[in-house]
Design a protein around this motif. Structure first.
Motif, short mmCIF file in Angstrom:
data_model
loop_
_atom_site.label_atom_id
_atom_site.label_comp_id
_atom_site.label_asym_id
_atom_site.label_seq_id
_atom_site.Cartn_x
_atom_site.Cartn_y
_atom_site.Cartn_z
N SER A 176 -0.22 -3.43 1.25
CA SER A 176 -0.94 -3.30 -0.02
C SER A 176 -0.76 -1.90 -0.60
O SER A 176 -0.63 -1.74 -1.82
N THR A 179 2.58 -1.66 -2.40
CA THR A 179 2.57 -2.29 -3.72
C THR A 179 1.86 -1.42 -4.75
O THR A 179 2.34 -1.24 -5.87
N GLN A 192 -6.41 -4.84 -7.30
CA GLN A 192 -6.54 -6.28 -7.10
C GLN A 192 -7.44 -6.94 -8.14
O GLN A 192 -7.16 -8.05 -8.61
N LYS A 196 -6.01 -10.73 -8.60
CA LYS A 196 -4.76 -10.35 -7.96
C LYS A 196 -4.97 -9.89 -6.51
O LYS A 196 -4.50 -8.83 -6.10
N TRP A 197 -5.69 -10.68 -5.75
CA TRP A 197 -5.94 -10.34 -4.36
C TRP A 197 -4.64 -10.46 -3.57
O TRP A 197 -3.85 -11.39 -3.79
N PHE A 198 -4.46 -9.55 -2.64
CA PHE A 198 -3.19 -9.52 -1.90
C PHE A 198 -3.05 -10.66 -0.91
O PHE A 198 -1.95 -10.91 -0.41
N LEU A 266 -6.87 -6.62 1.37
CA LEU A 266 -6.22 -7.91 1.16
C LEU A 266 -7.10 -8.95 0.47
O LEU A 266 -6.58 -9.92 -0.09
N GLY A 268 -9.67 -8.29 -1.94
CA GLY A 268 -10.33 -7.88 -3.17
C GLY A 268 -11.53 -6.99 -3.01
O GLY A 268 -12.20 -6.68 -4.01
N VAL A 344 1.37 -5.68 -9.88
CA VAL A 344 0.02 -5.14 -9.83
C VAL A 344 -0.08 -3.92 -10.72
O VAL A 344 0.75 -3.04 -10.66
#
Length: 344
Positions: A176, A179, A192, A196-198, A266, A268, A344
């Motif tokens: 994360s 990114t 996130q 857009k949660w990983f 991961l 949120g 992201v």
């Protein structure tokens, strides 16, 4: 300042709220709930009677009360052959270190309630991961200090597991950060947002992290250091009473601390809550959302006891090096692609 305001300021002072109330008190409560959940899930899935008959109206909770009373009042027997000081200190320090990640992770975007100054909060993910890798060291020390063949073998098994899971856990949880381009947990959570949660954008990282947490905390199917058929209770063979309870409880508390990091990077973090001003909306609600997500991750890992048998050491290591490590590397590659595309 009124008495109530002063009391709230003390309670919600980040080191007190996160380390003592959530870290120690919350993790201890979650450990008790996880033990109960493991028993009930295994009883239901494997068609066991379980603890139902002891307290049917309470769902078997009296078994937990009986266990806690037994550990609290049982005589602590210390064999003459042990290395006395590390034998006593290892379980105590191991449990204390297990909750230290709570002292460095931000649980809100409101800077008034960050546990670290702005300069260090930029590296909060690295600090949390570094601290979370310390507790297994004391488990190895406990096995060595007991001076028993079974405890030494259990400690060596833990050393093998450490080598396998540590790199996997770090790589999967750093995906994360790759990114987002930041080691700041606040930046990772804010990136996130609501959708857009990983776990969705990078499910490979979530799967690898989940397996690594199970390995690191001796959850099924990786309860290898204390495998009863081969090494009795492994590193804990010579422990009894409250010292044994500290060793066992430390694994659950470490699992919860790892789950807290997973929920932030991961899942949120505090979203769907948007932190505002004041204690309630700015700190209490966001932190409770993070703890609720971490609890679900902890219980999901605990559920594995009901559906998997224990792996042999060679099977677990083979799984780690041949499958899960490449999976974590693939998660890093996917994170790089997403960063390049500006997803992201």
């Amino acid at each position: 300042m009124s008495l109530l305001s002063a009391l709230l300021a003390i309670i919600f002072y980040p080191p007190i709220w996160q380390l003592l109330i959530l870290g120690f008190g919350g993790a201890l409560l979650i450990a008790i709930v996880a033990v109960w959940f493991e028993r009930k899930a295994a009883a239901r899935v494997q068609r066991r009677i379980g603890p139902y008959w002891a307290s049917p109206r309470l769902g078997g909770l009296l078994h937990l009360v009986a266990d806690m009373m037994r550990y609290a009042f049982q005589q602590v027997i210390i064999p003459r052959t042990v290395d006395y000081f590390p034998f006593l200190v290892a379980p105590i320090v191991g449990m204390a270190v297990s909750i230290l990640p709570f002292a460095v992770v931000p649980l809100t975007s409101n800077p008034s309630y960050w546990p670290l100054p702005p300069g260090l909060i930029e590296y909060s993910l690295l600090l949390a991961l570094a601290i979370s890798t310390l507790p297994p060291i004391f488990l190895i020390v406990a096995g060595w200090a007991a001076n028993n063949p079974f405890t030494i073998v259990g400690g060596v098994r833990e050393a093998f597991i450490i080598l396998a899971y540590e790199l996997i856990a770090i790589l999967s949880l750093l995906a994360s950060a790759v990114t987002v381009g930041s080691f700041n947990i606040v930046d990772i959570v804010e990136a996130q947002g609501f959708v857009k949660w990983f776990i969705i954008l990078n499910p490979l990282a979530f799967i690898a992290a989940l397996i690594a947490i199970a390995m690191s905390t001796s959850a099924f199917p990786f309860e290898i250091p204390e495998s009863e058929p081969e090494v009795v209770a492994g590193p804990f063979t010579e422990y009894s009473g409250i010292l044994y309870a500290l060793n066992m409880g430390g694994a659950y508390m470490r699992r919860f601390a790892f789950s807290l990091i997973v929920s932030l990077v991961l899942l949120g973090g505090w979203y769907p809550i948007v932190p505002g001003e004041g204690v309630v909306t700015g700190y209490l609600l966001p932190s409770l959302v993070v703890v609720a997500k971490a609890t679900l991750v902890t219980l999901a890992i605990s559920f594995l006891r009901a559906v998997y048998g224990r792996y042999r050491l060679d099977q677990a290591l083979d799984l780690a090096w041949r499958l899960v490590l490449p999976l974590s590397l693939a998660a890093i590659l996917l994170a790089l692609i997403e960063a390049y595309l500006g997803i992201v």
